[in-house]
Design a protein around this motif. Structure first.
Motif, PDB file in Angstrom:
ATOM      1  N   MET A 129       0.823  -1.205   0.000  1.00  0.00           N
ATOM      2  CA  MET A 129       0.000   0.000   0.000  1.00  0.00           C
ATOM      3  C   MET A 129       0.862   1.262   0.000  1.00  0.00           C
ATOM      4  O   MET A 129       0.469   2.307  -0.524  1.00  0.00           O
ATOM      5  CB  MET A 129      -0.924   0.002   1.227  1.00  0.00           C
ATOM      6  N   ALA A 130       2.062   1.133   0.585  1.00  0.00           N
ATOM      7  CA  ALA A 130       2.994   2.273   0.617  1.00  0.00           C
ATOM      8  C   ALA A 130       3.805   2.369  -0.663  1.00  0.00           C
ATOM      9  O   ALA A 130       4.606   3.295  -0.821  1.00  0.00           O
ATOM     10  CB  ALA A 130       3.920   2.150   1.824  1.00  0.00           C
ATOM     11  N   GLY A 131       3.627   1.412  -1.578  1.00  0.00           N
ATOM     12  CA  GLY A 131       4.299   1.474  -2.871  1.00  0.00           C
ATOM     13  C   GLY A 131       5.485   0.547  -3.026  1.00  0.00           C
ATOM     14  O   GLY A 131       6.166   0.587  -4.057  1.00  0.00           O
ATOM     15  N   TYR A 132       5.772  -0.297  -2.028  1.00  0.00           N
ATOM     16  CA  TYR A 132       6.928  -1.190  -2.107  1.00  0.00           C
ATOM     17  C   TYR A 132       6.455  -2.590  -2.540  1.00  0.00           C
ATOM     18  O   TYR A 132       5.929  -3.351  -1.739  1.00  0.00           O
ATOM     19  CB  TYR A 132       7.630  -1.264  -0.748  1.00  0.00           C
ATOM     20  N   PHE A 133       6.664  -2.919  -3.816  1.00  0.00           N
ATOM     21  CA  PHE A 133       6.184  -4.187  -4.374  1.00  0.00           C
ATOM     22  C   PHE A 133       7.309  -5.151  -4.724  1.00  0.00           C
ATOM     23  O   PHE A 133       7.073  -6.141  -5.405  1.00  0.00           O
ATOM     24  CB  PHE A 133       5.359  -3.922  -5.637  1.00  0.00           C
ATOM     25  N   SER A 139      -3.557   9.687  -3.121  1.00  0.00           N
ATOM     26  CA  SER A 139      -4.133  10.460  -4.228  1.00  0.00           C
ATOM     27  C   SER A 139      -4.807   9.510  -5.208  1.00  0.00           C
ATOM     28  O   SER A 139      -4.608   8.296  -5.159  1.00  0.00           O
ATOM     29  CB  SER A 139      -3.040  11.257  -4.941  1.00  0.00           C
ATOM     30  N   HIS A 140      -5.592  10.071  -6.126  1.00  0.00           N
ATOM     31  CA  HIS A 140      -6.324   9.237  -7.075  1.00  0.00           C
ATOM     32  C   HIS A 140      -5.367   8.423  -7.941  1.00  0.00           C
ATOM     33  O   HIS A 140      -5.608   7.220  -8.187  1.00  0.00           O
ATOM     34  CB  HIS A 140      -7.207  10.126  -7.967  1.00  0.00           C
ATOM     35  N   ASP A 142      -2.642   3.136  -9.161  1.00  0.00           N
ATOM     36  CA  ASP A 142      -1.379   2.401  -9.291  1.00  0.00           C
ATOM     37  C   ASP A 142      -1.322   1.219  -8.329  1.00  0.00           C
ATOM     38  O   ASP A 142      -0.959   0.100  -8.712  1.00  0.00           O
ATOM     39  CB  ASP A 142      -0.205   3.346  -9.033  1.00  0.00           C
ATOM     40  N   ARG A 143      -1.672   1.454  -7.051  1.00  0.00           N
ATOM     41  CA  ARG A 143      -1.629   0.384  -6.048  1.00  0.00           C
ATOM     42  C   ARG A 143      -2.618  -0.729  -6.405  1.00  0.00           C
ATOM     43  O   ARG A 143      -2.308  -1.918  -6.313  1.00  0.00           O
ATOM     44  CB  ARG A 143      -1.972   0.923  -4.660  1.00  0.00           C
ATOM     45  N   ALA A 144      -3.821  -0.357  -6.821  1.00  0.00           N
ATOM     46  CA  ALA A 144      -4.843  -1.349  -7.150  1.00  0.00           C
ATOM     47  C   ALA A 144      -4.427  -2.199  -8.343  1.00  0.00           C
ATOM     48  O   ALA A 144      -4.606  -3.423  -8.348  1.00  0.00           O
ATOM     49  CB  ALA A 144      -6.166  -0.653  -7.431  1.00  0.00           C
ATOM     50  N   PRO A 185     -13.216   0.554  -2.505  1.00  0.00           N
ATOM     51  CA  PRO A 185     -12.927   1.729  -3.331  1.00  0.00           C
ATOM     52  C   PRO A 185     -13.121   1.439  -4.810  1.00  0.00           C
ATOM     53  O   PRO A 185     -12.869   0.331  -5.295  1.00  0.00           O
ATOM     54  CB  PRO A 185     -11.454   2.031  -3.013  1.00  0.00           C
ATOM     55  N   GLU A 186     -13.563   2.431  -5.547  1.00  0.00           N
ATOM     56  CA  GLU A 186     -13.853   2.273  -6.968  1.00  0.00           C
ATOM     57  C   GLU A 186     -12.618   1.863  -7.749  1.00  0.00           C
ATOM     58  O   GLU A 186     -12.698   1.111  -8.728  1.00  0.00           O
ATOM     59  CB  GLU A 186     -14.423   3.582  -7.525  1.00  0.00           C
ATOM     60  N   GLU A 187     -11.450   2.355  -7.326  1.00  0.00           N
ATOM     61  CA  GLU A 187     -10.205   2.008  -8.027  1.00  0.00           C
ATOM     62  C   GLU A 187      -9.948   0.505  -7.970  1.00  0.00           C
ATOM     63  O   GLU A 187      -9.461  -0.103  -8.935  1.00  0.00           O
ATOM     64  CB  GLU A 187      -9.016   2.757  -7.416  1.00  0.00           C
ATOM     65  N   PHE A 188     -10.271  -0.111  -6.840  1.00  0.00           N
ATOM     66  CA  PHE A 188     -10.101  -1.554  -6.696  1.00  0.00           C
ATOM     67  C   PHE A 188     -11.090  -2.314  -7.576  1.00  0.00           C
ATOM     68  O   PHE A 188     -10.748  -3.329  -8.193  1.00  0.00           O
ATOM     69  CB  PHE A 188     -10.281  -1.971  -5.234  1.00  0.00           C
ATOM     70  N   VAL A 189     -12.311  -1.830  -7.632  1.00  0.00           N
ATOM     71  CA  VAL A 189     -13.335  -2.480  -8.444  1.00  0.00           C
ATOM     72  C   VAL A 189     -12.917  -2.473  -9.916  1.00  0.00           C
ATOM     73  O   VAL A 189     -13.010  -3.496 -10.618  1.00  0.00           O
ATOM     74  CB  VAL A 189     -14.692  -1.791  -8.258  1.00  0.00           C
ATOM     75  N   GLU A 190     -12.434  -1.331 -10.411  1.00  0.00           N
ATOM     76  CA  GLU A 190     -12.026  -1.224 -11.808  1.00  0.00           C
ATOM     77  C   GLU A 190     -10.839  -2.128 -12.111  1.00  0.00           C
ATOM     78  O   GLU A 190     -10.821  -2.837 -13.122  1.00  0.00           O
ATOM     79  CB  GLU A 190     -11.680   0.235 -12.137  1.00  0.00           C
ATOM     80  N   ALA A 191      -9.824  -2.103 -11.234  1.00  0.00           N
ATOM     81  CA  ALA A 191      -8.628  -2.921 -11.465  1.00  0.00           C
ATOM     82  C   ALA A 191      -8.961  -4.417 -11.401  1.00  0.00           C
ATOM     83  O   ALA A 191      -8.442  -5.217 -12.189  1.00  0.00           O
ATOM     84  CB  ALA A 191      -7.555  -2.574 -10.441  1.00  0.00           C
ATOM     85  N   ALA A 192      -9.837  -4.797 -10.476  1.00  0.00           N
ATOM     86  CA  ALA A 192     -10.203  -6.205 -10.325  1.00  0.00           C
ATOM     87  C   ALA A 192     -10.997  -6.700 -11.521  1.00  0.00           C
ATOM     88  O   ALA A 192     -10.769  -7.813 -12.016  1.00  0.00           O
ATOM     89  CB  ALA A 192     -11.003  -6.395  -9.036  1.00  0.00           C
ATOM     90  N   ASN A 193     -11.924  -5.897 -12.013  1.00  0.00           N
ATOM     91  CA  ASN A 193     -12.708  -6.302 -13.185  1.00  0.00           C
ATOM     92  C   ASN A 193     -11.832  -6.419 -14.421  1.00  0.00           C
ATOM     93  O   ASN A 193     -12.028  -7.306 -15.258  1.00  0.00           O
ATOM     94  CB  ASN A 193     -13.828  -5.287 -13.428  1.00  0.00           C
ATOM     95  N   GLU A 194     -10.858  -5.537 -14.533  1.00  0.00           N
ATOM     96  CA  GLU A 194      -9.964  -5.567 -15.703  1.00  0.00           C
ATOM     97  C   GLU A 194      -9.037  -6.782 -15.666  1.00  0.00           C
ATOM     98  O   GLU A 194      -8.796  -7.421 -16.694  1.00  0.00           O
ATOM     99  CB  GLU A 194      -9.143  -4.280 -15.750  1.00  0.00           C
ATOM    100  N   ALA A 195      -8.504  -7.106 -14.478  1.00  0.00           N
ATOM    101  CA  ALA A 195      -7.550  -8.213 -14.359  1.00  0.00           C
ATOM    102  C   ALA A 195      -8.235  -9.550 -14.076  1.00  0.00           C
ATOM    103  O   ALA A 195      -7.581 -10.596 -14.114  1.00  0.00           O
ATOM    104  CB  ALA A 195      -6.542  -7.913 -13.251  1.00  0.00           C
ATOM    105  N   GLY A 196      -9.521  -9.530 -13.755  1.00  0.00           N
ATOM    106  CA  GLY A 196     -10.227 -10.773 -13.439  1.00  0.00           C
ATOM    107  C   GLY A 196      -9.864 -11.335 -12.085  1.00  0.00           C
ATOM    108  O   GLY A 196      -9.847 -12.551 -11.894  1.00  0.00           O
ATOM    109  N   VAL A 197      -9.555 -10.437 -11.125  1.00  0.00           N
ATOM    110  CA  VAL A 197      -9.234 -10.859  -9.760  1.00  0.00           C
ATOM    111  C   VAL A 197     -10.478 -10.672  -8.883  1.00  0.00           C
ATOM    112  O   VAL A 197     -10.950  -9.545  -8.729  1.00  0.00           O
ATOM    113  CB  VAL A 197      -8.058 -10.039  -9.182  1.00  0.00           C
TER     114      VAL A 197
END
Length: 319
Positions: free
Chosen positions: A40-44, A67-68, A73-75, A95-107
């Motif tokens: 979440m802090a950006g360290y992947f 920020s948006h 990016d994190r999602a 959060p909406e960002e998670f919903v969009e990223a999950a639908n796109e990646a199929g997670v």
């Protein structure tokens, strides 16, 4: 190894799927669950993407302060091609960002109404059970006074007949002929019957009988922890059998050493009663009462007293 898919979690637990419906058939390969705090802090750099990801109040609170662009990016980095799913606890809004990223990646993103620690505990226990080391042995597993007794021996020695007599005496059958064993934790073995022969008992000359139908639901169990092993073998006149019970033999199943006793079989011996008493004696030993050690101590004391009397008699005779 048993296959576990994200859909299995949805079927077993109170989980609501919020996004990523296309990925419900993703396979889970490990029982480890990750809480992506550093991510979440950006360290992947060391992100365990193959694990089930769990987001609690702490992770989502931090995420909402980003920020948006950072949220997107994190999602996107959390939702990879191998991530089996993301679980949101406490019934929190996703959060909406998670919903969009999950639908796109199929997670698949799943939501639970329960607290984070409780969700982690239940999911971990379930996955540990599914991924536990597994083996199968030839024998009969019976629950005798709460003791899981695995009866082993050569084919035709009388294991199933003994199990039938034990069931008639009020004990419960777990498995006959083939016992599936999984190792839970480092010292726990759980035995159960293969689904094909569950509740069935094979008696030579009689055939297959259904124990639950004949004796009722109280005569069977679906699974039981194995705490001792009774090995039946044909009586060998040239073999010296333990007559005191001081020798403690064990049998290794996977990584667990299980106490084992060998009972010789010959006409006239009531094996069911002997095994029943062996189970009761095992319980007494667990409670700190060991008849064999008590007898050995009595014998030692008696020999010591006799020896002391001899020494005293010899001393006075010299006077």
């Amino acid at each position: 190894m048993t296959k576990v898919r994200t859909q299995d979690l949805l079927d077993r637990f109170t989980l609501e799927i919020v996004a990523g419906h296309d990925g419900v058939h993703r396979e889970i390969f490990t029982s480890d669950i990750a809480r992506p705090g550093m991510e979440m802090a950006g360290y992947f750099k060391y992100y365990p993407s193959e694990r089930l990801q769990l987001l609690g109040k702490t992770e989502l609170s931090f995420f909402l302060e980003l920020s948006h662009e950072q949220k997107k990016d994190r999602a996107m980095q959390l939702c990879t091609d191998v991530t089996p799913g993301i679980v949101i606890t406490r019934g929190m809004d996703v959060p909406e960002e998670f919903v969009e990223a999950a639908n796109e990646a199929g997670v698949p993103i799943m939501r639970s109404p329960y607290k984070t620690t409780r969700v982690i505990s239940r999911l971990t226990n379930y996955l540990e059970t599914k991924f536990a080391p597994f083996t199968a042995v030839h024998g009969v597993l019976v629950d005798i006074y709460g003791v899981g007794v695995l009866i082993t021996g050569q084919s035709g020695v009388g294991k199933s007949e003994t199990a039938l007599e034990l069931v008639k005496r009020g004990h419960r059958l777990v498995a006959d002929d083939s016992v599936e064993i999984r190792q839970e934790d480092f010292d726990t073995l759980i035995g159960n019957s293969p689904p094909l022969i569950e509740h069935l008992l094979e008696i030579r000359g009689l055939g297959i009988i259904n124990v639950m139908t004949l004796f009722g639901a109280g005569a069977v169990r679906s699974h039981k922890r194995i705490t001792m092993i009774i090995n039946l073998e044909l009586w060998d006149q040239n073999k010296q059998y333990d007559r005191l019970g001081l020798e403690e033999e064990t049998m290794r199943i996977m990584d667990v050493e299980v106490p084992k006793s060998t009972i010789p079989v010959r006409p006239g011996r009531n094996l069911a009663v002997i095994i029943e008493v062996a189970a009761m004696n095992f319980r007494l030993k667990r409670m700190g009462i060991n008849a064999a050690e008590e007898f050995s101590e009595r014998l030692t004391n008696m020999i010591g007293e006799n020896q002391e009397g001899v020494n005293k008699g010899g001393f006075y005779s010299d006077m």
